[in-house]
Design an enzyme around this catalytic site. Structure first.
Site, PDB file in Angstrom:
ATOM      1  N   GLN A 222      32.092  19.195  14.064  1.00  0.00           N
ATOM      2  CA  GLN A 222      32.669  18.582  12.856  1.00  0.00           C
ATOM      3  C   GLN A 222      33.307  19.651  11.975  1.00  0.00           C
ATOM      4  O   GLN A 222      34.409  19.480  11.457  1.00  0.00           O
ATOM      5  CB  GLN A 222      31.579  17.854  12.060  1.00  0.00           C
TER       6      GLN A 222
ATOM      7  N   CYS B 114      44.169  47.802  47.313  1.00  0.00           N
ATOM      8  CA  CYS B 114      44.822  48.825  46.484  1.00  0.00           C
ATOM      9  C   CYS B 114      44.043  50.143  46.500  1.00  0.00           C
ATOM     10  O   CYS B 114      44.137  50.890  47.462  1.00  0.00           O
ATOM     11  CB  CYS B 114      45.063  48.289  45.074  1.00  0.00           C
TER      12      CYS B 114
ATOM     13  N   LYS C 203      29.960   9.338  16.429  1.00  0.00           N
ATOM     14  CA  LYS C 203      29.790  10.273  15.322  1.00  0.00           C
ATOM     15  C   LYS C 203      31.020  11.182  15.201  1.00  0.00           C
ATOM     16  O   LYS C 203      31.578  11.357  14.119  1.00  0.00           O
ATOM     17  CB  LYS C 203      28.552  11.119  15.597  1.00  0.00           C
TER      18      LYS C 203
ATOM     19  N   HIS D  95      47.923  43.560  45.979  1.00  0.00           N
ATOM     20  CA  HIS D  95      46.721  42.795  45.612  1.00  0.00           C
ATOM     21  C   HIS D  95      46.851  41.367  46.147  1.00  0.00           C
ATOM     22  O   HIS D  95      47.378  40.495  45.449  1.00  0.00           O
ATOM     23  CB  HIS D  95      46.573  42.745  44.085  1.00  0.00           C
TER      24      HIS D  95
ATOM     25  N   GLU E 267      44.744  39.147  46.330  1.00  0.00           N
ATOM     26  CA  GLU E 267      43.898  38.199  45.583  1.00  0.00           C
ATOM     27  C   GLU E 267      44.674  37.396  44.546  1.00  0.00           C
ATOM     28  O   GLU E 267      44.197  36.352  44.106  1.00  0.00           O
ATOM     29  CB  GLU E 267      42.714  38.925  44.927  1.00  0.00           C
TER      30      GLU E 267
HETATM   31  N1  GLN Z   1      44.506  53.913  40.946  1.00  0.00           N
HETATM   32  C1  GLN Z   1      45.347  53.557  42.043  1.00  0.00           C
HETATM   33  C2  GLN Z   1      46.815  53.702  41.719  1.00  0.00           C
HETATM   34  O1  GLN Z   1      47.191  53.709  40.567  1.00  0.00           O
HETATM   35  C3  GLN Z   1      45.044  52.151  42.536  1.00  0.00           C
HETATM   36  C4  GLN Z   1      45.400  51.098  41.549  1.00  0.00           C
HETATM   37  C5  GLN Z   1      44.736  49.774  41.838  1.00  0.00           C
HETATM   38  O2  GLN Z   1      43.756  49.702  42.545  1.00  0.00           O
HETATM   39  N2  GLN Z   1      45.259  48.710  41.275  1.00  0.00           N
HETATM   40  O3  GLN Z   1      47.625  53.811  42.596  1.00  0.00           O
END
Ligand code: GLN
Length: 541
Positions: free
Chosen positions: A192, A386, A223, A515, A517
């Site tokens: 509220q 990476c 309410k 990456h 991911e």
């Molecule tokens: N430190 C590493 C670089 O700059 C890997 C970077 C990372 O894992 N994103 O190349």
């Protein structure tokens, strides 16, 4: 004209505003409307690239290289939106642009004021997203909580937008309703107050998403309706769930999608949440575990932050495992412990697969290298992301190629064998202290080599993946690495940069400079994560 939905927080942070925003996007999308999702971040930072992961979670990289907060990753995983800089607005960006324009005499001699010039720049950016993406809906998450000082200009921008386009803007308050242990019942009072705080800023919530341990009952809906000036059915139940992927399903059960459309006088064009509902139900039934260890270092602020620092990696493991009918069990392994006491390394045998994710700097590096050596020699599936790839190359150079003092110049600038070395333009950046948004960022092409694990996993010849790094595998050592058993899985054709290295005589040993991911989705897991988890599944202990 596009419709705008502003999502604001009430009572406290960390109640899942990002997931709520992504889920609203998802349910509208499944009703046949196109959506764009935008995050407004109150930090003065221009982007999230200069923020430590333990502060704010993972830095999520967009297609064009924007370094954003993890919410953009959630948006992408839920809706498939390809994140770009346009989808991430910070206080820093807004002020920088207004000041640039002032220096350029673009305000025609007028005085430049915090209100309306700052909100106007925020509005320009939000409307720009609708124009660029040509989307029916723009869902804008405003960081922070109603009542704090820091996000006030974003809320002011939202209020001004409502004033200008009355029937095209609505507000969602994501609030928290505590169930105090001793009292045992859900309390609406903090919500509220949150709703009144929004009123005092000139904003009336159209919906209240009631985050709580429990579903909200009718008594409390009524309410909230009375005290917060909404319809009882517009208090939407949002109880804690086992999996974030249940949230869109729950919202749809409460017909939030239909209710939103109705307020805009729109009708649903279709209902396609079916596939998602099946998926959310299926993953709960999986009981064959696959045990994955993540060897990292962002451990110092507790379990919660830890998961946040590697959120896209965790989600990618989940997507791939679920796709293969496995139930992932993820453990955090502290690389620094392996440095202090190498005997602990033996614990790696308990896992079906090990990931060494991205990272920066010297802390924990020798522990990660030891863990990689252990996986390589003991045939434990290993996936390096990476920094994980770079350290795998260092390990291999040291222990399989006889280059004892091999290293990355990031950690040892005087190494006699710089197998990982800084990219030439990056040493200029570092020398000139140009540290913001200056890494090799965003999507670059990678040509896959025939006959490799990577080519088989992807099933295509060329891929594009997102990057965030300053260092690279030095091409001077490639021949030696190959002679001793490593394979180049893929290279960037424009600059001849190594993108993937892999080891053939191993159940799975692969590292990527990019990456992967960032591009995994719940219903379409990333091919390399899938290949890794499949190997881990075969290795089940
Ligand atoms: N430190 C590493 C670089 O700059 C890997 C970077 C990372 O894992 N994103 O190349």
């Amino acid at each position: 004209m596009a419709k705008y939905i502003f999502v604001c927080g009430g009572v406290m942070s960390s109640v899942g505003k990002g997931v709520a925003t992504a889920s609203i996007g998802k349910i509208l999308q499944t009703r046949g409307y196109s959506v764009s999702l935008v995050k407004c971040d109150m930090y003065v930072n221009i982007d999230a690239g200069t923020i430590r992961p333990t502060e704010h979670g993972e830095v999520f990289v967009g297609e064009d290289g924007i370094e954003a907060v993890q919410d953009l990753g959630t948006y992408e995983r839920f809706t498939g939106q390809v994140s770009t800089a346009a989808h991430y607005i910070t206080t820093g960006q807004v002020y920088a642009e207004v000041i640039r324009r002032e220096r350029n005499l673009e305000y025609d001699g007028e005085d430049v004021e915090v209100v309306p010039d700052i909100p106007n720049e925020i509005i320009r950016r939000i409307e720009n997203v609708a124009k660029k993406d040509k989307s029916d809906f723009v869902v804008v998450e405003i960081g922070g909580t109603a009542g704090e000082y820091q996000n006030v200009l974003f809320l002011e921008a939202a209020r001004m937008m409502k004033l200008r386009h009355k029937s095209d803007v609505l507000f969602v308050l994501v609030s928290y309703l505590p169930v105090p242990g001793k009292v045992g019942e859900m309390k609406t009072k903090p919500t509220q107050y949150a709703s009144r705080t929004l009123n005092s800023i000139g904003i009336q919530a159209d919906f209240i998403l009631c985050r709580s341990e429990q579903p909200i009952d009718d008594k409390r809906r009524k309410k909230l309706a009375l005290f917060c000036n909404i319809e009882p059915e517009d208090a939407i139940s949002a109880p804690d769930v086992d999996s974030i992927y249940d949230v869109p399903v729950n919202f749809a059960k409460d017909e939030l999608d239909i209710k939103i459309l109705k307020k805009f006088s729109l009708k649903p064009k279709k209902n396609a949440l079916g596939e998602w509902i099946d998926f959310a139900a299926r993953v709960k039934k999986l009981d064959r575990p696959v045990k994955i260890g993540i060897v990292g270092k962002y451990f110092n602020t507790g379990e919660f932050t830890l998961a946040d620092s590697y959120i896209s990696v965790i989600e990618s493991i989940r997507h791939a495992s679920w796709n293969l009918g496995l139930n992932p069990k993820i453990s955090w392994l502290n690389a620094e412990e392996y440095e202090k006491n190498p005997r602990i390394l033996a614990e790696l045998k308990k896992y079906d697969g090990i990931i060494v994710p991205g990272g920066f700097g010297a802390r924990g590096v020798e522990g990660k290298i030891k863990a990689i050596e252990f996986c390589r020699k003991r045939n434990i599936p290993f996936f390096g992301l990476c920094y994980g790839l770079q350290l795998a190359v260092v390990e291999f150079a040291r222990n399989a190629c006889g280059l004892k003092k091999a290293h990355t110049t990031e950690v040892d600038s005087g190494t006699p064998y710089p197998v990982i070395d800084i990219m030439p333009e990056q040493s200029v950046n570092i020398k000139k202290k140009r540290m913001g948004a200056s890494m090799r960022l965003g999507a670059y092409l990678c040509e896959l080599r025939e006959g490799t694990i990577s080519a088989r996993a992807y099933g295509v010849k060329e891929i594009s993946e997102r990057h965030r790094h300053r260092y690279e595998v030095s091409n001077e050592y490639i021949e030696l690495l190959i002679k001793n058993g490593l394979t180049v899985g893929g290279v960037n054709p424009q600059r001849n940069l190594v993108e993937i290295m892999e080891l053939k005589k191993h159940p799975f040993f692969l590292g990527t400079q990019f990456h992967p991911e960032f591009k995994s989705r719940p219903l379409s897991p990333h091919p390399l994560f899938r290949a890794f988890i499949r190997a881990a599944g075969r290795n089940r202990r």
